[in-house]
Enzyme design. Structure first.
Site, PDB file in Angstrom:
ATOM      1  CD  GLU A   1      -2.511   0.987   2.366  1.00  0.00           C
ATOM      2  OE1 GLU A   1      -2.809   0.053   3.156  1.00  0.00           O
ATOM      3  OE2 GLU A   1      -3.716   1.709   2.645  1.00  0.00           O
TER       4      GLU A   1
ATOM      5  CG  ASN B   1      -9.597  -1.702   2.071  1.00  0.00           C
ATOM      6  OD1 ASN B   1      -9.400  -2.831   2.262  1.00  0.00           O
ATOM      7  ND2 ASN B   1      -9.267  -0.716   2.824  1.00  0.00           N
ATOM      8  CD  GLU B   2     -10.129  -2.290   6.777  1.00  0.00           C
ATOM      9  OE1 GLU B   2     -10.074  -0.935   7.373  1.00  0.00           O
ATOM     10  OE2 GLU B   2      -9.258  -3.171   7.266  1.00  0.00           O
TER      11      GLU B   2
ATOM     12  CE1 TYR C   1      -3.469  -5.862   9.445  1.00  0.00           C
ATOM     13  CE2 TYR C   1      -5.525  -4.856   9.320  1.00  0.00           C
ATOM     14  CZ  TYR C   1      -4.260  -5.152   8.568  1.00  0.00           C
ATOM     15  OH  TYR C   1      -3.974  -4.715   7.274  1.00  0.00           O
TER      16      TYR C   1
ATOM     17  CD  GLU D   1      -6.045  -4.720   4.698  1.00  0.00           C
ATOM     18  OE1 GLU D   1      -5.775  -4.169   5.834  1.00  0.00           O
ATOM     19  OE2 GLU D   1      -6.551  -4.081   3.735  1.00  0.00           O
TER      20      GLU D   1
ATOM     21  CD  GLN E   1       0.287  -2.423   3.808  1.00  0.00           C
ATOM     22  OE1 GLN E   1       0.987  -2.086   3.266  1.00  0.00           O
ATOM     23  NE2 GLN E   1      -0.789  -1.867   4.233  1.00  0.00           N
TER      24      GLN E   1
HETATM   25  O1  AHR Z   1      -2.779  -2.382   6.475  1.00  0.00           O
HETATM   26  C1  AHR Z   1      -2.912  -1.307   7.242  1.00  0.00           C
HETATM   27  C2  AHR Z   1      -4.559  -0.824   6.812  1.00  0.00           C
HETATM   28  O2  AHR Z   1      -5.304  -1.739   7.704  1.00  0.00           O
HETATM   29  C3  AHR Z   1      -5.210  -0.847   5.448  1.00  0.00           C
HETATM   30  O3  AHR Z   1      -5.032   0.102   4.745  1.00  0.00           O
HETATM   31  C4  AHR Z   1      -6.651  -1.130   5.770  1.00  0.00           C
HETATM   32  O4  AHR Z   1      -7.195  -1.596   4.978  1.00  0.00           O
HETATM   33  C5  AHR Z   1      -6.888  -1.900   7.443  1.00  0.00           C
HETATM   34  O5  AHR Z   1      -7.376  -1.126   8.145  1.00  0.00           O
END
Ligand code: AHR
Length: 522
Positions: free
Chosen positions: A52, A199-200, A270, A327, A376
């Protein structure tokens, strides 16, 4: 008078009891590979990477420009590209993330010195000279022989802008946009393997409800046209963490017609050591409490996958729609002094162990989970590679991804683990061993094992239908819980050769504390 002999015999006895109980505890763990039950193919894109416009993920991390002193080929840093080639990266997702919903593709095409300088309002408010754009992305993917996953801008873009980008990339014949692409140096259309609409959408992508997004998905997808022989796999932006309502609403509301096809739903998760977004927990110098809580939290991904798959199995019993965890990974507090918008973090043996645990879970659900992207690739969150100007290092996570290469496109085999007493910390416990097995295309049988315990070694007996004679592969481990590679000592944590031979008909693998082992079984 008799004290000494009796003390000695007591010590001998205690030692014997401790020794035998430890031996019994260790050897009672059995991992059985059910090699008579071939399962789904582990799609190589489970090993996908995400890049990104964020911090030093692209600029410096991958792209330094042709005039840089850092050795580069056409602007791409040579050391990083070489390391990524060795990783056999199957897929690259770009340009975001949250950034995707603010990215206007026209800013990133044409002569670089004429591209506009824009502000990355999502990540640190820094300037982006747009030197890395569509052409640079595809050239990188070609160098790595990776498939491409482009994330379209739904948040601040129009259906017309999205359709125009697709036309620019894929149009074959005569059109102003195709000619612009040619004038910018690319004659042939590119193959767009995957394309996401937003996205999101629940957050940085527009703070939408699932219903609202489902309507927008249909609206934008209707106009996301490409030539028949170059139709991307279309991805809808789904939920995160424990959410299932996005999967449910999208499957109920988006009909699977020719023009609206929704081939996959994305999901994000995450892992935070504390589970608290206000204070994530540190990447280094953490205690066993955060070793444990990080691994416990990461395991939750399995419940989220299962809950979403249960809905998919009801609403899409023919399994036409994939579930992409596009992600995932660890998210720690940035180190004091670092730009909080850059999400740079160190990477330790804890990340390596966690990676093995996640990959083992993804293999298990490979029928639906056909793509995942760790967040990432370089310098951001749980990265494969870290750079500091001209210096580069490979993280423990990189090493695990490399060790797991044989699982790309392999056939998954179920494993069952018995006798694992788990890793107990305080009142809680998690499995002590994580495992997965698969047969690679060349017919070799592979086993991955993770010992989650930070201080206890384990011995695991391996069973399968036939006789096993040897195990050969690699081991990653280290002494400290936060062992990591630094620019001054880039090889502190790295894999070692690992071998074991069957004795008296049984194959026992010794797993040091906090370790990942990947072996070929024969
Ligand atoms: O990976 C960092 C961020 O985490 C991404 O841009 C987003 O999609 C997520 O919240």
């Amino acid at each position: 008078m008799n004290v000494r002999p009796s003390l000695l015999s007591l010590l001998v006895y205690v030692g014997f009891v401790l020794f035998t109980s430890a031996a019994i505890a260790e050897t009672t763990i059995t991992v059985e590979v059910h090699s008579d039950q071939p399962g789904a193919t582990i799609h190589r894109n489970i090993y996908g990477q995400f890049m990104e416009h964020l911090g030093r993920g692209i600029y410096e991390g991958v792209w330094v420009g042709e005039d840089s002193k850092i050795p580069n080929k056409n602007g791409y840093r040579k050391d990083v590209v070489k390391a990524l080639k060795a990783l056999e990266v199957p897929l690259l997702r770009w340009p975001g993330g949250c950034f995707a919903d603010e990215y206007h593709w026209r800013d990133g095409v044409g002569p670089r010195d004429q591209r506009p300088v824009t502000i990355n309002t999502t990540w640190g408010g820094v300037s982006d000279d747009n030197a890395f754009g569509t052409h640079e992305f595809f050239e990188l993917a070609e160098m790595l022989d990776a498939e491409v996953y482009i994330n379209g801008n739904l948040g601040t873009g129009t259906p017309r802008e999205m359709a125009a980008w697709l036309e620019y990339m894929t149009a074959e014949g005569e059109s102003t946009l195709a000619n612009l692409r040619r004038a910018n140096g690319r004659d042939k259309p590119w193959k767009v393997d995957y394309f996401a609409i937003g996205n999101e959408a629940w957050g940085c992508g527009g703070t939408m409800t699932p219903d609202y997004y489902a309507n927008l998905y249909k609206h934008y997808a209707t106009f996301a046209k490409t030539p028949e022989n170059n139709r991307p796999i279309m991805i809808a932006s789904g939920g995160h963490t424990e959410q299932t309502e996005w999967t449910q609403t999208l499957l109920e509301q988006v009909p699977n017609t020719w023009s609206l096809r929704m081939n996959a739903i994305s999901h994000h998760y995450y892992t935070l050591p504390t589970g608290d977004w206000d204070k994530h927990g540190r990447a280094l110098a953490f205690g066993e409490n955060e070793w444990f809580s990080t691994l416990k939290n990461t395991l939750r991904i399995e419940e989220f996958i299962k809950a979403n798959i249960a809905i998919m199995d009801k609403l899409d019993p023919e399994k036409k729609v994939g579930f992409y965890v596009d992600e995932w990974g660890t998210w720690y507090d940035v180190e004091p002094g670092d730009n909080p918008g850059f999400l740079y973090q160190q990477n330790t043996i804890r990340d390596a162990v966690l990676t093995g645990m996640n990959l083992n879970i993804f293999h298990q659900y490979a029928e639906r989970v056909q793509m995942t992207n760790i967040a990432q690739m370089v310098n951001v969150l749980q990265a494969m590679i870290l750079t500091d100007k001209e210096k580069m290092l490979l993280t423990p996570t990189y090493h695990v991804f490399k060790m797991y290469i044989p699982f790309q496109d392999a056939t998954a085999y179920p494993v069952s683990i018995s006798g694992d007493k788990g890793y107990r910390f305080g009142e809680e416990s998690i499995p002590g061993i994580s495992a997965s097995a698969a047969k690679s295309k060349d017919g070799k049988l592979w086993l991955a094992l993770v010992n989650t315990h930070p201080s206890e070694a384990k011995s695991v007996s391996i069973a399968t239908a036939g006789k096993l004679r040897t195990a050969k592969g690699q081991l990653l481990t280290s002494a400290a819980m936060d062992a990591h590679n630094t620019f001054d000592s880039p090889e502190s944590v790295q894999p070692k050769e690992y071998k074991a031979k069957a004795k008296d008909g049984s194959l026992i693998l010794d797993l040091p504390a906090k370790s990942v082992v990947v072996v070929e079984l024969k």
